[in-house]
Design a protein around this motif. Structure first.
Motif, PDB file in Angstrom:
ATOM      1  N   THR A   1       0.848  -1.181   0.000  1.00 43.87           N
ATOM      2  CA  THR A   1       0.000   0.000   0.000  1.00 43.87           C
ATOM      3  C   THR A   1       0.888   1.236   0.000  1.00 43.87           C
ATOM      4  O   THR A   1       2.105   1.152   0.160  1.00 43.87           O
ATOM      5  CB  THR A   1      -0.904   0.022   1.243  1.00 43.87           C
ATOM      6  OG1 THR A   1      -0.072   0.080   2.398  1.00 43.87           O
ATOM      7  CG2 THR A   1      -1.793  -1.209   1.295  1.00 43.87           C
ATOM      8  N   ARG A   2       0.295   2.375  -0.154  1.00 40.78           N
ATOM      9  CA  ARG A   2       1.061   3.625  -0.136  1.00 40.78           C
ATOM     10  C   ARG A   2       1.735   3.808   1.214  1.00 40.78           C
ATOM     11  O   ARG A   2       2.885   4.227   1.305  1.00 40.78           O
ATOM     12  CB  ARG A   2       0.111   4.789  -0.426  1.00 40.78           C
ATOM     13  CG  ARG A   2       0.798   6.107  -0.497  1.00 40.78           C
ATOM     14  CD  ARG A   2      -0.162   7.201  -0.887  1.00 40.78           C
ATOM     15  NE  ARG A   2       0.533   8.460  -0.972  1.00 40.78           N
ATOM     16  CZ  ARG A   2      -0.043   9.617  -0.736  1.00 40.78           C
ATOM     17  NH1 ARG A   2      -1.306   9.673  -0.433  1.00 40.78           N
ATOM     18  NH2 ARG A   2       0.643  10.722  -0.836  1.00 40.78           N
ATOM     19  N   ARG A   3       1.034   3.488   2.281  1.00 46.86           N
ATOM     20  CA  ARG A   3       1.597   3.590   3.622  1.00 46.86           C
ATOM     21  C   ARG A   3       2.763   2.615   3.800  1.00 46.86           C
ATOM     22  O   ARG A   3       3.777   2.937   4.405  1.00 46.86           O
ATOM     23  CB  ARG A   3       0.527   3.302   4.670  1.00 46.86           C
ATOM     24  CG  ARG A   3       1.023   3.493   6.087  1.00 46.86           C
ATOM     25  CD  ARG A   3      -0.003   3.119   7.119  1.00 46.86           C
ATOM     26  NE  ARG A   3      -1.209   3.899   6.954  1.00 46.86           N
ATOM     27  CZ  ARG A   3      -2.343   3.660   7.594  1.00 46.86           C
ATOM     28  NH1 ARG A   3      -2.414   2.648   8.427  1.00 46.86           N
ATOM     29  NH2 ARG A   3      -3.397   4.404   7.403  1.00 46.86           N
ATOM     30  N   GLY A   4       2.636   1.415   3.250  1.00 44.85           N
ATOM     31  CA  GLY A   4       3.708   0.431   3.339  1.00 44.85           C
ATOM     32  C   GLY A   4       4.950   0.872   2.582  1.00 44.85           C
ATOM     33  O   GLY A   4       6.066   0.702   3.054  1.00 44.85           O
ATOM     34  N   ARG A   5       4.767   1.427   1.375  1.00 43.60           N
ATOM     35  CA  ARG A   5       5.912   1.929   0.617  1.00 43.60           C
ATOM     36  C   ARG A   5       6.578   3.082   1.344  1.00 43.60           C
ATOM     37  O   ARG A   5       7.803   3.176   1.384  1.00 43.60           O
ATOM     38  CB  ARG A   5       5.463   2.373  -0.778  1.00 43.60           C
ATOM     39  CG  ARG A   5       5.188   1.223  -1.720  1.00 43.60           C
ATOM     40  CD  ARG A   5       4.959   1.708  -3.133  1.00 43.60           C
ATOM     41  NE  ARG A   5       3.884   2.681  -3.276  1.00 43.60           N
ATOM     42  CZ  ARG A   5       2.619   2.376  -3.512  1.00 43.60           C
ATOM     43  NH1 ARG A   5       2.266   1.122  -3.641  1.00 43.60           N
ATOM     44  NH2 ARG A   5       1.704   3.319  -3.621  1.00 43.60           N
ATOM     45  N   LEU A   6       5.785   3.975   1.917  1.00 44.56           N
ATOM     46  CA  LEU A   6       6.332   5.097   2.661  1.00 44.56           C
ATOM     47  C   LEU A   6       7.151   4.606   3.849  1.00 44.56           C
ATOM     48  O   LEU A   6       8.246   5.101   4.115  1.00 44.56           O
ATOM     49  CB  LEU A   6       5.205   6.021   3.132  1.00 44.56           C
ATOM     50  CG  LEU A   6       5.627   7.258   3.902  1.00 44.56           C
ATOM     51  CD1 LEU A   6       6.396   8.200   2.991  1.00 44.56           C
ATOM     52  CD2 LEU A   6       4.404   7.963   4.464  1.00 44.56           C
TER      53      LEU A   6
END
Length: 173
Positions: A77-82
């Motif tokens: 997810t975007r949060r995981g990539r961040l």
């Protein structure tokens, strides 16, 4: 049948979906076979054609929530990539800041031991000031520094002295 709900009403009952979840026991870990869920509990098929079918005669086996499909890659997810990218960068920047602060520290040990100055005990005469004493007993030094040293050596509250007062004055070497 769904009952209409009025705000503030104590007669509210939530509507239950037709297909509600049931608890299923976990397979025995010592058994070598993997138990599959019955077709009635199979996940609905996805629009892209992957996933399990809900039809009873389907040849595609159903999956449990812990099984992954080998044909689908892992996605973040975007949060995981961040988190995966941002956390190491933030830790690296913090380490560099700490290293820079450590290497540019101003608090370093002196190269030589402090030297002690010789002092002379002097009795102040009428009309004499600390400036006069500083110029007379340490002519090679700046009188302002010598006056500050006299005040510090004698624990004087200010630079005013009285006639007959005995004070220590740093002498020339």
């Amino acid at each position: 049948m769904v009952t209409p709900v009025l705000h503030g009403s104590s007669l509210w009952t939530p509507a239950r979906p037709e297909n509600h979840l049931r608890l299923v026991s976990m397979p025995d870990p010592s058994s070598s076979t993997i138990a599959l869920m019955p077709p009635t509990f199979a996940a609905p098929s996805r629009p892209d054609g992957t996933g399990s079918s809900t039809e009873p005669g389907s040849s595609v086996p159903s999956r449990t929530s812990t099984q992954r499909s080998a044909d689908r890659p892992l996605t973040l997810t975007r949060r995981g990539r961040l988190l995966l990218v941002g956390l190491p960068i933030a830790l690296g920047v913090a380490a560099l800041i700490l290293l820079a602060a450590f290497l540019t520290s101003q608090a370093q040990a002196g190269e030589s031991a402090p030297t002690s100055t010789a002092t002379v005990e002097v009795s102040v005469v009428t009309g004499e000031t600390l400036w006069d004493l500083a110029v007379r007993y340490a002519p090679e030094r700046d009188p302002r520094d010598v006056v500050a040293e006299i005040v510090e050596l004698n624990d004087l509250p200010n630079s005013v002295v009285q006639a007959g007062q005995s004070i220590a004055v740093p002498a020339a070497d």
